[in-house]
Design a protein around this motif. Structure first.
Motif, PDB file in Angstrom:
ATOM      1  N   ALA A 108       0.860  -1.180   0.000  1.00  0.00           N
ATOM      2  CA  ALA A 108       0.000   0.000   0.000  1.00  0.00           C
ATOM      3  C   ALA A 108       0.897   1.231   0.000  1.00  0.00           C
ATOM      4  N   ALA A 109       0.774   2.063  -1.012  1.00  0.00           N
ATOM      5  CA  ALA A 109       1.668   3.220  -1.138  1.00  0.00           C
ATOM      6  C   ALA A 109       0.870   4.503  -1.279  1.00  0.00           C
ATOM      7  N   ASP A 110       1.393   5.573  -0.703  1.00  0.00           N
ATOM      8  CA  ASP A 110       0.766   6.877  -0.856  1.00  0.00           C
ATOM      9  C   ASP A 110       1.835   7.959  -0.751  1.00  0.00           C
ATOM     10  N   LYS A 111       1.590   9.059  -1.422  1.00  0.00           N
ATOM     11  CA  LYS A 111       2.553  10.157  -1.454  1.00  0.00           C
ATOM     12  C   LYS A 111       2.648  10.872  -0.113  1.00  0.00           C
ATOM     13  N   GLY A 169      -7.331  11.734 -11.391  1.00  0.00           N
ATOM     14  CA  GLY A 169      -7.585  12.190 -12.751  1.00  0.00           C
ATOM     15  C   GLY A 169      -6.797  11.370 -13.766  1.00  0.00           C
ATOM     16  N   GLY A 170      -7.342  11.245 -14.961  1.00  0.00           N
ATOM     17  CA  GLY A 170      -6.691  10.449 -15.997  1.00  0.00           C
ATOM     18  C   GLY A 170      -5.307  10.955 -16.356  1.00  0.00           C
ATOM     19  N   LYS A 171      -5.140  12.268 -16.420  1.00  0.00           N
ATOM     20  CA  LYS A 171      -3.814  12.822 -16.741  1.00  0.00           C
ATOM     21  C   LYS A 171      -2.828  12.528 -15.626  1.00  0.00           C
ATOM     22  N   LEU A 172      -3.265  12.660 -14.374  1.00  0.00           N
ATOM     23  CA  LEU A 172      -2.378  12.371 -13.254  1.00  0.00           C
ATOM     24  C   LEU A 172      -1.956  10.905 -13.270  1.00  0.00           C
ATOM     25  N   ILE A 173      -2.890  10.013 -13.569  1.00  0.00           N
ATOM     26  CA  ILE A 173      -2.541   8.587 -13.648  1.00  0.00           C
ATOM     27  C   ILE A 173      -1.488   8.362 -14.728  1.00  0.00           C
ATOM     28  N   ALA A 174      -1.685   8.967 -15.900  1.00  0.00           N
ATOM     29  CA  ALA A 174      -0.699   8.832 -16.976  1.00  0.00           C
ATOM     30  C   ALA A 174       0.655   9.389 -16.547  1.00  0.00           C
ATOM     31  N   ASP A 175       0.646  10.524 -15.854  1.00  0.00           N
ATOM     32  CA  ASP A 175       1.894  11.129 -15.386  1.00  0.00           C
ATOM     33  C   ASP A 175       2.597  10.218 -14.380  1.00  0.00           C
ATOM     34  N   ILE A 176       1.830   9.576 -13.501  1.00  0.00           N
ATOM     35  CA  ILE A 176       2.403   8.663 -12.507  1.00  0.00           C
ATOM     36  C   ILE A 176       3.069   7.479 -13.199  1.00  0.00           C
ATOM     37  N   LEU A 179      -5.149  -1.344   8.882  1.00  0.00           N
ATOM     38  CA  LEU A 179      -4.558  -2.684   8.931  1.00  0.00           C
ATOM     39  C   LEU A 179      -4.410  -3.168  10.367  1.00  0.00           C
ATOM     40  N   ARG A 180      -3.965  -2.275  11.225  1.00  0.00           N
ATOM     41  CA  ARG A 180      -3.768  -2.642  12.639  1.00  0.00           C
ATOM     42  C   ARG A 180      -5.096  -3.021  13.291  1.00  0.00           C
ATOM     43  N   GLU A 181      -6.132  -2.240  13.028  1.00  0.00           N
ATOM     44  CA  GLU A 181      -7.439  -2.491  13.638  1.00  0.00           C
ATOM     45  C   GLU A 181      -8.076  -3.785  13.133  1.00  0.00           C
ATOM     46  N   ASN A 182      -7.613  -4.258  11.987  1.00  0.00           N
ATOM     47  CA  ASN A 182      -8.166  -5.483  11.422  1.00  0.00           C
ATOM     48  C   ASN A 182      -7.211  -6.666  11.541  1.00  0.00           C
ATOM     49  N   GLY A 183      -6.194  -6.504  12.380  1.00  0.00           N
ATOM     50  CA  GLY A 183      -5.272  -7.599  12.627  1.00  0.00           C
ATOM     51  C   GLY A 183      -4.402  -7.968  11.442  1.00  0.00           C
ATOM     52  N   MET A 184      -4.126  -6.980  10.562  1.00  0.00           N
ATOM     53  CA  MET A 184      -3.354  -7.267   9.356  1.00  0.00           C
ATOM     54  C   MET A 184      -2.143  -6.345   9.216  1.00  0.00           C
ATOM     55  N   ALA A 185      -1.665  -5.839  10.344  1.00  0.00           N
ATOM     56  CA  ALA A 185      -0.548  -4.892  10.313  1.00  0.00           C
ATOM     57  C   ALA A 185       0.703  -5.487   9.699  1.00  0.00           C
ATOM     58  N   GLN A 186       0.889  -6.797   9.851  1.00  0.00           N
ATOM     59  CA  GLN A 186       2.077  -7.451   9.313  1.00  0.00           C
ATOM     60  C   GLN A 186       1.844  -8.053   7.932  1.00  0.00           C
ATOM     61  N   ALA A 187       0.599  -8.029   7.473  1.00  0.00           N
ATOM     62  CA  ALA A 187       0.255  -8.701   6.217  1.00  0.00           C
ATOM     63  C   ALA A 187       0.474  -7.816   4.988  1.00  0.00           C
ATOM     64  N   VAL A 188       0.348  -6.508   5.169  1.00  0.00           N
ATOM     65  CA  VAL A 188       0.465  -5.559   4.056  1.00  0.00           C
ATOM     66  C   VAL A 188       1.518  -4.519   4.424  1.00  0.00           C
ATOM     67  N   GLU A 189       2.449  -4.280   3.521  1.00  0.00           N
ATOM     68  CA  GLU A 189       3.487  -3.266   3.752  1.00  0.00           C
ATOM     69  C   GLU A 189       2.991  -1.906   3.286  1.00  0.00           C
ATOM     70  N   VAL A 190       3.115  -0.899   4.146  1.00  0.00           N
ATOM     71  CA  VAL A 190       2.721   0.465   3.799  1.00  0.00           C
ATOM     72  C   VAL A 190       3.975   1.290   3.552  1.00  0.00           C
ATOM     73  N   ARG A 191       4.004   1.974   2.419  1.00  0.00           N
ATOM     74  CA  ARG A 191       5.163   2.792   2.063  1.00  0.00           C
ATOM     75  C   ARG A 191       4.722   4.201   1.671  1.00  0.00           C
ATOM     76  N   GLN A 192       5.491   5.175   2.104  1.00  0.00           N
ATOM     77  CA  GLN A 192       5.263   6.535   1.649  1.00  0.00           C
ATOM     78  C   GLN A 192       6.191   6.805   0.475  1.00  0.00           C
ATOM     79  N   GLY A 193       5.614   7.199  -0.648  1.00  0.00           N
ATOM     80  CA  GLY A 193       6.402   7.477  -1.843  1.00  0.00           C
ATOM     81  C   GLY A 193       5.527   8.098  -2.910  1.00  0.00           C
ATOM     82  N   ASP A 194       6.139   8.817  -3.811  1.00  0.00           N
ATOM     83  CA  ASP A 194       5.423   9.535  -4.865  1.00  0.00           C
ATOM     84  C   ASP A 194       5.147   8.602  -6.045  1.00  0.00           C
ATOM     85  N   GLY A 195       3.931   8.099  -6.143  1.00  0.00           N
ATOM     86  CA  GLY A 195       3.555   7.238  -7.261  1.00  0.00           C
ATOM     87  C   GLY A 195       4.362   5.959  -7.300  1.00  0.00           C
TER      88      GLY A 195
END
Length: 226
Positions: free
Chosen positions: A45-48, A94-101, A60-76
C-alpha cells in the motif's frame, strides 16, 4: 470488510498471486481486501502523503493485518523498485495524473504485467496514452456509487491499434460488451461534452475546429444510444 462497487470492480481485475501495489492507497481498504482475499498475494500500500499512510496503517492494525500488508510513503511508482510489482492499482485520480504517474518511473512501469486504473476524468487521454506507450486495454467495467458511474480499466503490455475517438471516450471494451450501466455511461459523457461545448460557444473567440470536433463526438456518442 466490504468494498463499494467501484473498488470491488478494481479488485476483480487483479490477478491471483504475484505482487500488487495499491498506489494512492488512502485508508488502505483496497490493499487490505486484496491480501485478505488471496493470502498468497504480496500487497504493498503506497501513498505520497504521510496522512493516508498513517490511516492505512491504522486500518490494517485495527483489522489484525498490520504485518500482512506493507505500507510505504512514496510519490507514485517511486515507492516501488523496478520489477518488484506485477500489478499496480491506481483509483480515484484524474486520468492525466494517472498517466503522469505511470510515465514518471519508466523502469517500474516497464516491469508491470498489468495496471488496474479507475480515472475520474480525462478518460480518452489516459486510454490513448496507454496505446501510445505499448499497452492496450484488455478489459473494462462500470460501477455506480452514490449515483455516479465509474470506469475501471485493466491494461496490459502489448502493441495494438489505437482505438477510434469514440472508443477512447467511451472505452473500446465497454463499447463491445455494453454492460448494464452502458447507456447511463454514454449519457453522462454526452452531458459532459455538452457543457464543454456550451462554455466554448460563450467565449469571445471560440476555437471553431475544436467546436466541430466536440459536435462530432456528441453525434457519434448519440448514435451509440440508438
Amino acid at each position: 470488510m466490504l468494498l463499494d462497487d467501484r473498488l470491488e470492480a478494481v479488485a476483480a481485475f487483479v490477478e491471483a498471486g504475484g505482487t500488487v501495489a495499491d498506489v494512492g492507497t488512502d485508508h488502505g481498504y483496497l490493499a487490505m481486501e486484496l491480501k485478505r482475499r488471496d493470502e498468497s498475494r504480496r500487497v504493498i500500500a503506497a501513498d505520497k502523503n504521510a496522512g493516508p499512510c498513517g490511516a492505512a496503517r491504522r486500518t490494517l492494525r485495527e483489522n489484525g493485518m498490520a504485518q500482512a500488508v506493507e505500507v510505504r510513503q512514496g510519490d507514485g511508482l517511486a515507492a516501488l523498485a523496478a520489477g518488484e510489482a506485477d500489478t499496480v492499482c491506481i483509483a480515484g485520480m484524474g486520468g492525466k495524473l494517472i498517466a503522469d504517474i505511470l510515465a514518471a518511473q519508466p523502469e517500474v512501469f516497464a516491469g508491470l504485467r498489468s495496471a488496474v486504473l479507475q480515472p475520474q476524468n480525462a478518460f480518452a487521454l489516459l486510454r490513448s496514452w496507454l496505446y501510445e506507450h505499448g499497452w492496450h486495454i484488455e478489459d473494462e467495467a462500470l460501477a455506480r456509487v452514490d449515483g455516479r458511474v465509474y470506469q475501471i480499466i485493466r491494461a496490459v503490455p502489448g502493441e495494438a491499434d489505437m482505438p477510434s475517438r469514440p472508443e477512447l471516450l467511451i472505452g473500446p471494451v465497454l463499447l463491445k460488451k455494453r454492460p448494464a450501466l452502458f447507456r447511463e455511461h454514454v449519457e453522462n459523457n454526452l452531458e459532459a461534452l455538452a457543457k464543454v461545448l456550451a462554455g466554448m460557444r460563450k467565449g469571445s473567440s471560440p476555437d471553431r475546429q475544436r467546436l466541430q470536433e466536440l459536435a462530432k463526438d456528441m453525434m457519434e456518442l448519440e448514435a451509440m444510444l440508438k
